[in-house]
Write a protein that holds these residues in place. Structure first.
Motif, PDB file in Angstrom:
ATOM      1  N   ILE A 155       1.164  -1.090   0.109  1.00  0.00           N
ATOM      2  CA  ILE A 155      -0.143  -0.222   0.222  1.00  0.00           C
ATOM      3  C   ILE A 155       0.849   1.047   0.008  1.00  0.00           C
ATOM      4  CG2 ILE A 155      -2.244   1.467   1.301  1.00  0.00           C
ATOM      5  CD1 ILE A 155      -2.522  -1.664   2.827  1.00  0.00           C
ATOM      6  N   VAL A 156       0.892   2.096  -1.598  1.00  0.00           N
ATOM      7  CA  VAL A 156       1.609   3.011  -0.949  1.00  0.00           C
ATOM      8  C   VAL A 156       0.956   4.374  -1.034  1.00  0.00           C
ATOM      9  CG1 VAL A 156       3.204   4.028  -3.205  1.00  0.00           C
ATOM     10  CG2 VAL A 156       3.391   1.848  -3.082  1.00  0.00           C
ATOM     11  N   GLU A 157       1.194   5.717  -0.171  1.00  0.00           N
ATOM     12  CA  GLU A 157       1.105   6.560  -0.271  1.00  0.00           C
ATOM     13  C   GLU A 157       1.318   7.532  -1.507  1.00  0.00           C
ATOM     14  OE1 GLU A 157       1.315   7.590   4.185  1.00  0.00           O
ATOM     15  OE2 GLU A 157       2.288   5.930   4.359  1.00  0.00           O
ATOM     16  N   PRO A 158       0.333   7.881  -2.118  1.00  0.00           N
ATOM     17  CA  PRO A 158       1.476   8.715  -3.677  1.00  0.00           C
ATOM     18  C   PRO A 158       2.376   9.831  -3.181  1.00  0.00           C
ATOM     19  CG  PRO A 158      -1.112   7.720  -3.554  1.00  0.00           C
ATOM     20  CD  PRO A 158      -1.215   7.851  -2.320  1.00  0.00           C
ATOM     21  N   LYS A 159       1.963  10.683  -1.973  1.00  0.00           N
ATOM     22  CA  LYS A 159       2.315  12.287  -1.637  1.00  0.00           C
ATOM     23  C   LYS A 159       3.308  11.679  -1.577  1.00  0.00           C
ATOM     24  CE  LYS A 159      -2.132  14.735  -0.286  1.00  0.00           C
ATOM     25  NZ  LYS A 159      -2.550  15.641   1.238  1.00  0.00           N
ATOM     26  N   ASN A 160       4.074  11.066  -0.109  1.00  0.00           N
ATOM     27  CA  ASN A 160       5.562  10.946   0.069  1.00  0.00           C
ATOM     28  C   ASN A 160       5.682   9.466   0.029  1.00  0.00           C
ATOM     29  OD1 ASN A 160       3.812   8.973   1.717  1.00  0.00           O
ATOM     30  ND2 ASN A 160       3.750  10.074   3.138  1.00  0.00           N
ATOM     31  N   GLY A 161       5.454   8.429  -1.009  1.00  0.00           N
ATOM     32  CA  GLY A 161       5.604   7.200  -1.139  1.00  0.00           C
ATOM     33  C   GLY A 161       6.573   5.946  -0.215  1.00  0.00           C
ATOM     34  N   ASN A 162       5.621   6.619   1.253  1.00  0.00           N
ATOM     35  CA  ASN A 162       5.625   5.572   2.207  1.00  0.00           C
ATOM     36  C   ASN A 162       5.130   3.854   1.365  1.00  0.00           C
ATOM     37  OD1 ASN A 162       7.415   7.473   3.487  1.00  0.00           O
ATOM     38  ND2 ASN A 162       5.413   8.102   4.766  1.00  0.00           N
ATOM     39  N   VAL A 163       5.908   3.251   1.815  1.00  0.00           N
ATOM     40  CA  VAL A 163       5.036   2.173   1.522  1.00  0.00           C
ATOM     41  C   VAL A 163       4.686   0.853   2.968  1.00  0.00           C
ATOM     42  CG1 VAL A 163       5.087  -0.509   0.447  1.00  0.00           C
ATOM     43  CG2 VAL A 163       5.482   1.700  -0.679  1.00  0.00           C
ATOM     44  N   THR A 164       3.299   0.154   3.550  1.00  0.00           N
ATOM     45  CA  THR A 164       2.772  -0.458   4.425  1.00  0.00           C
ATOM     46  C   THR A 164       2.716  -2.029   3.668  1.00  0.00           C
ATOM     47  OG1 THR A 164       1.993   1.308   5.331  1.00  0.00           O
ATOM     48  CG2 THR A 164       1.810  -1.170   5.778  1.00  0.00           C
ATOM     49  N   GLY A 187     -11.610  11.263   2.019  1.00  0.00           N
ATOM     50  CA  GLY A 187     -10.240  11.566   0.547  1.00  0.00           C
ATOM     51  C   GLY A 187      -9.247  10.946   0.495  1.00  0.00           C
ATOM     52  N   ALA A 188      -8.800   9.975   1.316  1.00  0.00           N
ATOM     53  CA  ALA A 188      -7.295   9.685   1.581  1.00  0.00           C
ATOM     54  C   ALA A 188      -7.423   8.759   0.412  1.00  0.00           C
ATOM     55  CB  ALA A 188      -6.873   8.578   2.751  1.00  0.00           C
ATOM     56  N   ASN A 189      -6.054   8.509  -0.780  1.00  0.00           N
ATOM     57  CA  ASN A 189      -5.306   8.079  -2.133  1.00  0.00           C
ATOM     58  C   ASN A 189      -4.030   6.206  -1.558  1.00  0.00           C
ATOM     59  OD1 ASN A 189      -7.130   9.193  -4.568  1.00  0.00           O
ATOM     60  ND2 ASN A 189      -6.684  10.838  -3.148  1.00  0.00           N
ATOM     61  N   TYR A 190      -4.356   5.757  -2.203  1.00  0.00           N
ATOM     62  CA  TYR A 190      -3.929   4.559  -1.631  1.00  0.00           C
ATOM     63  C   TYR A 190      -3.493   4.529  -3.008  1.00  0.00           C
ATOM     64  CZ  TYR A 190      -3.939   5.927   3.123  1.00  0.00           C
ATOM     65  OH  TYR A 190      -4.427   6.789   4.557  1.00  0.00           O
ATOM     66  N   ARG A 191      -1.853   3.833  -2.948  1.00  0.00           N
ATOM     67  CA  ARG A 191      -2.220   3.106  -4.464  1.00  0.00           C
ATOM     68  C   ARG A 191      -1.560   1.559  -4.492  1.00  0.00           C
ATOM     69  NH1 ARG A 191      -1.479   3.354  -9.434  1.00  0.00           N
ATOM     70  NH2 ARG A 191      -2.387   5.026  -9.398  1.00  0.00           N
ATOM     71  N   LEU A 192      -2.774   0.619  -4.254  1.00  0.00           N
ATOM     72  CA  LEU A 192      -2.490  -1.033  -4.062  1.00  0.00           C
ATOM     73  C   LEU A 192      -1.681  -2.137  -5.259  1.00  0.00           C
ATOM     74  CD1 LEU A 192      -4.588   0.155  -2.217  1.00  0.00           C
ATOM     75  CD2 LEU A 192      -5.402  -1.767  -1.881  1.00  0.00           C
ATOM     76  N   VAL A 203      -7.049   3.531  -5.071  1.00  0.00           N
ATOM     77  CA  VAL A 203      -8.154   3.692  -4.539  1.00  0.00           C
ATOM     78  C   VAL A 203      -8.620   5.158  -3.948  1.00  0.00           C
ATOM     79  CG1 VAL A 203      -9.682   2.685  -1.918  1.00  0.00           C
ATOM     80  CG2 VAL A 203      -7.964   1.088  -3.972  1.00  0.00           C
ATOM     81  N   ASN A 204      -9.259   5.577  -3.904  1.00  0.00           N
ATOM     82  CA  ASN A 204      -9.644   7.246  -3.808  1.00  0.00           C
ATOM     83  C   ASN A 204     -11.421   6.289  -2.196  1.00  0.00           C
ATOM     84  OD1 ASN A 204     -11.790   9.790  -4.018  1.00  0.00           O
ATOM     85  ND2 ASN A 204     -10.556  10.170  -3.055  1.00  0.00           N
ATOM     86  N   PHE A 205     -10.347   7.060  -1.605  1.00  0.00           N
ATOM     87  CA  PHE A 205     -12.059   6.846   0.200  1.00  0.00           C
ATOM     88  C   PHE A 205     -12.886   7.728   0.064  1.00  0.00           C
ATOM     89  CE2 PHE A 205      -8.478   3.778   2.434  1.00  0.00           C
ATOM     90  CZ  PHE A 205      -8.532   2.738   2.850  1.00  0.00           C
TER      91      PHE A 205
END
Length: 249
Positions: A155-164, A187-192, A203-205
């Protein structure tokens, strides 16, 4: 409204209160503007369709797919209201992070032959992107269709590139969303990207302001917020349970 009360409405009011009206959930063709998604219609409503029109209506007994050209009355149509609504109530109400922690999925035992469908409206499919409506931010579950082996998802946070990363054990289809690390907020966005999926999805919550009170509300909220993937899943699930063919002029 508490979760328990919500479940009571769905489980014990399914035959009568779960779907109080008829609602358009899909509409294409020349007459689409006359029958927009979200439009509610009386039980005796008349519908006139032109060639190339197709309208899908969620009714108390399931769904009806009307194809033009032709004239229809919603007073006509079959299906078992208690059967269709009962199955759908389980599909909508069956959610919670406790099941995700154990990975317990009853349908997983016999699904090796064919790819299963997402068993719950509020489970986030790791293979699907787009707007996703969240009914309970504290109980978001990630679901994977292929659970024959162990797998992970990034799961990637698009703004900072952090990966979980999250991980499923073999035979487990559910995993609780890591809300302590990745907040489930509007409004949170994540890339899976799942390890068994060819490409990532974004995905846009959309966090709902309140839980839907009944099936009318659930369909209306999905339409209003543009959660098309969940709306498609809802329609497909009702269709699978009703088994009624399309009405054609």
């Amino acid at each position: 409204m508490t979760k328990a009360a919500f479940g009571t409405i769905l489980l014990f009011g399914a035959g009568h209160a779960a779907m109080a009206q008829n609602m358009v959930v899909r509409s294409t063709g020349p007459s689409a503007s006359s029958y927009p998604a979200g439009k509610k219609m009386a039980n005796d409503a008349k519908i006139s369709l032109k060639a190339q029109d197709q309208v899908t209506i969620l009714t108390p007994s399931g769904t009806r797919v009307l194809k033009g050209p032709g004239n229809y009355s919603l007073a006509q149509g079959g299906g078992s209201a208690s059967s269709a609504s009962g199955r759908l109530s389980s599909f909508i109400n069956n959610r919670g992070s406790s099941r995700a922690r154990t990975g317990a999925v009853r349908s997983a035992v016999s699904a090796a032959v064919e790819t299963p469908s997402n068993p719950n409206l509020w489970f986030l499919d790791v293979t699907k992107g787009g707007k996703f409506c969240v009914a309970d931010p504290d109980a978001l579950v990630v679901w994977r269709p292929d659970y024959t082996g162990s797998a992970t998802a990034s799961i990637v946070e698009p703004k900072n590139g952090n990966v979980t990363e999250i991980a499923w054990r073999k035979g487990s289809a559910l995993k609780a969303w890591p809300k302590d690390v990745l907040p489930v907020v509007d409004g949170a966005n994540y890339r899976l990207l799942g390890s068994s999926v060819q490409q990532s999805v974004e995905v846009n919550f959309i966090v709902l302001g309140s839980e839907p009170a009944d099936l009318d509300d659930a369909a209306a909220m999905l339409i209003e917020n543009g959660c098309d993937g969940q709306l498609d899943l809802l329609v497909e699930t009702v269709n699978a349970n009703s088994g009624d063919p399309a009405d054609q002029g």
